[in-house]
Design a protein around this motif. Structure first.
Motif, short mmCIF file in Angstrom:
data_model
loop_
_atom_site.label_atom_id
_atom_site.label_comp_id
_atom_site.label_asym_id
_atom_site.label_seq_id
_atom_site.Cartn_x
_atom_site.Cartn_y
_atom_site.Cartn_z
N ILE A 130 0.82 -1.21 0.00
CA ILE A 130 0.00 0.00 0.00
C ILE A 130 0.86 1.26 0.00
CG2 ILE A 130 -0.19 0.07 2.51
CD1 ILE A 130 -2.90 1.07 -0.05
N TRP A 131 2.09 1.17 0.51
CA TRP A 131 2.95 2.34 0.57
C TRP A 131 3.47 2.77 -0.80
CZ3 TRP A 131 3.00 5.17 4.84
CH2 TRP A 131 2.52 4.57 6.01
N SER A 132 3.21 1.99 -1.81
CA SER A 132 3.59 2.38 -3.17
C SER A 132 2.53 3.23 -3.85
CB SER A 132 3.86 1.14 -4.03
OG SER A 132 2.65 0.43 -4.28
N ALA A 133 1.39 3.47 -3.20
CA ALA A 133 0.26 4.13 -3.86
C ALA A 133 0.60 5.50 -4.47
CB ALA A 133 -0.92 4.24 -2.89
N PRO A 134 1.23 6.43 -3.73
CA PRO A 134 1.53 7.73 -4.36
C PRO A 134 2.39 7.60 -5.61
CG PRO A 134 1.80 7.86 -1.97
CD PRO A 134 1.63 6.41 -2.31
N ALA A 135 3.40 6.72 -5.56
CA ALA A 135 4.29 6.55 -6.72
C ALA A 135 3.55 5.92 -7.90
CB ALA A 135 5.49 5.69 -6.35
N ALA A 136 2.75 4.90 -7.62
CA ALA A 136 2.03 4.21 -8.70
C ALA A 136 1.07 5.15 -9.42
CB ALA A 136 1.28 3.00 -8.14
N VAL A 181 5.52 -13.93 0.48
CA VAL A 181 4.72 -12.92 -0.21
C VAL A 181 5.08 -11.51 0.24
CG1 VAL A 181 2.79 -14.48 -0.64
CG2 VAL A 181 2.83 -13.12 1.46
N GLU A 182 5.61 -11.37 1.48
CA GLU A 182 6.08 -10.05 1.92
C GLU A 182 7.23 -9.56 1.05
OE1 GLU A 182 5.61 -12.65 3.90
OE2 GLU A 182 4.62 -12.08 5.78
N GLY A 183 8.09 -10.47 0.62
CA GLY A 183 9.18 -10.09 -0.28
C GLY A 183 8.68 -9.63 -1.63
N VAL A 184 7.64 -10.31 -2.16
CA VAL A 184 7.04 -9.88 -3.43
C VAL A 184 6.50 -8.46 -3.31
CG1 VAL A 184 5.17 -10.34 -5.07
CG2 VAL A 184 6.48 -12.25 -4.11
N ALA A 185 5.83 -8.16 -2.19
CA ALA A 185 5.26 -6.84 -1.99
C ALA A 185 6.34 -5.77 -1.84
CB ALA A 185 4.35 -6.84 -0.76
N ALA A 186 7.38 -6.06 -1.06
CA ALA A 186 8.46 -5.09 -0.85
C ALA A 186 9.17 -4.77 -2.16
CB ALA A 186 9.46 -5.63 0.17
N ALA A 187 9.38 -5.77 -3.00
CA ALA A 187 10.00 -5.54 -4.30
C ALA A 187 9.15 -4.60 -5.14
CB ALA A 187 10.20 -6.87 -5.02
N SER A 188 7.84 -4.76 -5.10
CA SER A 188 6.94 -3.90 -5.88
C SER A 188 7.00 -2.45 -5.42
CB SER A 188 5.50 -4.42 -5.79
OG SER A 188 5.39 -5.70 -6.37
N VAL A 189 7.07 -2.23 -4.11
CA VAL A 189 7.11 -0.87 -3.57
C VAL A 189 8.37 -0.15 -4.03
CG1 VAL A 189 7.29 0.51 -1.45
CG2 VAL A 189 5.71 -1.42 -1.54
N ILE A 190 9.51 -0.77 -3.87
CA ILE A 190 10.77 -0.15 -4.26
C ILE A 190 10.80 0.13 -5.76
CG2 ILE A 190 13.27 -0.48 -4.36
CD1 ILE A 190 12.99 -2.19 -1.79
N GLU A 192 8.26 0.68 -7.81
CA GLU A 192 7.36 1.79 -8.19
C GLU A 192 8.04 3.14 -7.99
OE1 GLU A 192 4.59 1.74 -9.69
OE2 GLU A 192 3.45 -0.07 -9.20
N TYR A 193 8.72 3.32 -6.88
CA TYR A 193 9.39 4.60 -6.63
C TYR A 193 10.58 4.79 -7.57
CZ TYR A 193 6.46 5.76 -2.67
OH TYR A 193 5.38 6.11 -1.89
N ALA A 194 11.26 3.72 -7.92
CA ALA A 194 12.36 3.83 -8.89
C ALA A 194 11.83 4.28 -10.26
CB ALA A 194 13.09 2.48 -9.01
N GLY A 195 10.71 3.69 -10.69
CA GLY A 195 10.11 4.10 -11.96
C GLY A 195 9.66 5.54 -11.96
N LEU A 196 9.06 5.98 -10.85
CA LEU A 196 8.62 7.38 -10.75
C LEU A 196 9.80 8.33 -10.82
CD1 LEU A 196 6.50 9.56 -10.22
CD2 LEU A 196 6.81 9.14 -7.77
N ALA A 197 10.88 8.03 -10.12
CA ALA A 197 12.05 8.91 -10.11
C ALA A 197 12.60 9.10 -11.53
CB ALA A 197 13.13 8.34 -9.19
N LEU A 198 12.67 8.02 -12.27
CA LEU A 198 13.16 8.11 -13.65
C LEU A 198 12.21 8.95 -14.50
CD1 LEU A 198 15.16 7.30 -15.83
CD2 LEU A 198 13.87 5.17 -16.12
N GLY A 199 10.90 8.75 -14.34
CA GLY A 199 9.93 9.52 -15.10
C GLY A 199 10.00 11.01 -14.82
N LEU A 200 10.21 11.38 -13.57
CA LEU A 200 10.30 12.80 -13.23
C LEU A 200 11.53 13.45 -13.85
CD1 LEU A 200 9.23 12.66 -9.47
CD2 LEU A 200 7.91 13.61 -11.39
N LEU A 201 12.63 12.71 -13.93
CA LEU A 201 13.83 13.24 -14.58
C LEU A 201 13.58 13.52 -16.06
CD1 LEU A 201 16.62 11.01 -12.96
CD2 LEU A 201 16.22 13.45 -12.57
#
Length: 433
Positions: A130-136, A181-190, A192-201
């Motif tokens: 859920i913590w990936s929501a703003p980035a997604a 499954v916690e590992g799957v979720a943590a990978a998704s959060v990180i 999403e923010y990596a993709g957003l950072a690249l998009g903003l650049l």
């Protein structure tokens, strides 16, 4: 027109195809754990976030249509303002999702009503992702804007970078650290923010190149805000109906037991791979139709529609042939649990038929969204959802999971039929320049 379609669709295909491949990796990683409830948990968790995030898919779809029309009309300031409005809305909605995470999770688990083991693992997945929501959601807005500017290669770069991060961390967290499954979720959060950072650049560089300026008065203009709200409201309802159909499918499968839920989840990976590829031509149609509408060129709209449908249909046939040839092998890759494999093998004919039944609805979606004919899209999807539920309630008691698949494929067929009936309105609304 063929070159213009492929200049958009080619990078989008490559970009989109990486999205379900991550889902395939997620499913394959947990599919080789000790119990089918891990597959079911990832399927349920992913469904909840598909429902949550894609309910706000208007941040991508609405942004593309509005920004493409502004670009077609040569209004640079409005192209900028469309992005600003979308990002402001994305940030607000992402923070709201985090604030409301407890009732959202409770409602989702109540609606799906999976087994206790599946529900517990799905809750663990949700509480991290859920913590990936703003980035997604912000990423949706950026991708829609990039597509409107015909910068499809940027979306490819963002998606590939994000999914590579997701893939590497998925394997590290689940297989290396044993986080499940916690590992799957943590990978998704990180990721999403990596993709957003690249998009903003990339966004920053494009804004410097295009000129124009951000003007608060234009960004907050009442007329344009009302138009954005209207378009986004209709797309929101449309997307909610689409996700409800998938939610209905998963919930009914869950009620038939963990084996059926897992087998259906594997078949949805086939559907997902196909859908993301066909969506490339819907995205191309959205951009080209949007620009043609902005310049009021009816002939250009017709050329875009014909060409996008041609290539989408070619790809649908290729996917049907591919699933016929490699379907059993892909099932074996996705799970080592023999009972799930046998159940999935029996469902392969649906995966083979799905591309030919679904292609029409996907492509029409792009055409109507590019023209911002969102009322028709909304009404068509409401009717299709009603048909899906009616078929399911009538056929599941008679045929079980087969009845559920008939209802789901009926929904896909109805999407194309209803929008084909609405299509003449698109052309009548355009005044030839």
């Amino acid at each position: 027109m063929n070159r213009r379609v492929w200049a958009l669709a080619g990078p989008i295909i490559l970009s989109n195809i990486t999205v379900p491949l991550i889902g395939v990796v997620d499913t394959a990683v947990v599919g080789h754990l000790s119990s089918p409830h891990y597959i079911g948990a990832v399927a349920v968790g992913a469904l909840v976030f598909n429902y949550l995030f894609w309910s706000f898919g208007f941040l991508r779809m609405g942004t593309t249509g509005l920004a493409a029309q502004a670009a077609g009309a040569g209004d640079t300031d409005e192209v900028r303002s469309t992005l600003a409005r979308a990002l402001l809305l994305a940030g607000s909605l992402g923070l709201a999702a985090i604030a409301l995470q407890v009732p959202i999770l409770s409602l989702a688990l109540w609606a799906i009503d999976a087994s206790a083991d599946v529900s517990a693992e799905a809750a663990a997945y949700f509480e991290i992702r859920i913590w990936s929501a703003p980035a997604a959601l912000a990423k949706f807005a950026l991708i829609g804007w990039f597509l409107a500017l015909q910068k499809a290669r940027v979306t490819l770069l963002m998606q590939v970078a994000m999914n590579l991060v997701n893939l590497v961390l998925d394997l590290l967290f689940v297989l290396g650290f044993g986080w499940g499954v916690e590992g799957v979720a943590a990978a998704s959060v990180i990721a999403e923010y990596a993709g957003l950072a690249l998009g903003l650049l990339v966004m920053r560089r494009l804004l410097a190149e295009m000129g124009g300026s951000f003007r608060r008065a234009l960004i907050l203009d009442a007329v344009r805000l009302r138009q954005m709200v209207k378009v986004n409201r209709d797309i929101f309802i449309r997307t909610l109906c689409l996700l409800t159909a998938f939610g209905y499918f998963t919930a009914k499968g869950a009620s038939m037991g963990d084996i059926t839920l897992a087998a259906n989840a594997i078949m949805l990976q086939f559907q997902s791979i196909m859908a993301y590829a066909l969506d490339a031509f819907a995205h191309a149609a959205e951009v080209l139709v949007g620009r043609a509408v902005g310049s009021r060129d009816r002939a250009e709209v017709r050329r875009a529609v014909r060409t996008c449908f041609l290539w989408a249909l070619i790809f649908a046939v290729l996917f049907a042939l591919a699933w016929l040839a490699v379907g059993p092998a892909l099932v074996r890759v996705l799970t080592g649990i023999e009972a799930v494999r046998l159940a999935a093998y029996a469902l392969l004919p649906w995966a083979i038929a799905a591309p030919l039944l679904s292609v029409w609805g996907y492509t029409f979606d792009g055409i109507f969204l590019g023209a911002t004919r969102t009322v028709e899209v909304r009404n068509a999807m409401i009717a299709c959802l009603a048909l899906c539920v009616a078929l399911g309630e009538a056929l599941i008691p008679l045929w079980g999971n087969t009845g559920l698949w008939v209802a789901f494929m009926g929904f896909q067929v109805a999407r194309g039929v209803t929008m084909a009936l609405y299509y003449p309105r698109v052309e009548r609304a355009i005044t030839q320049a």
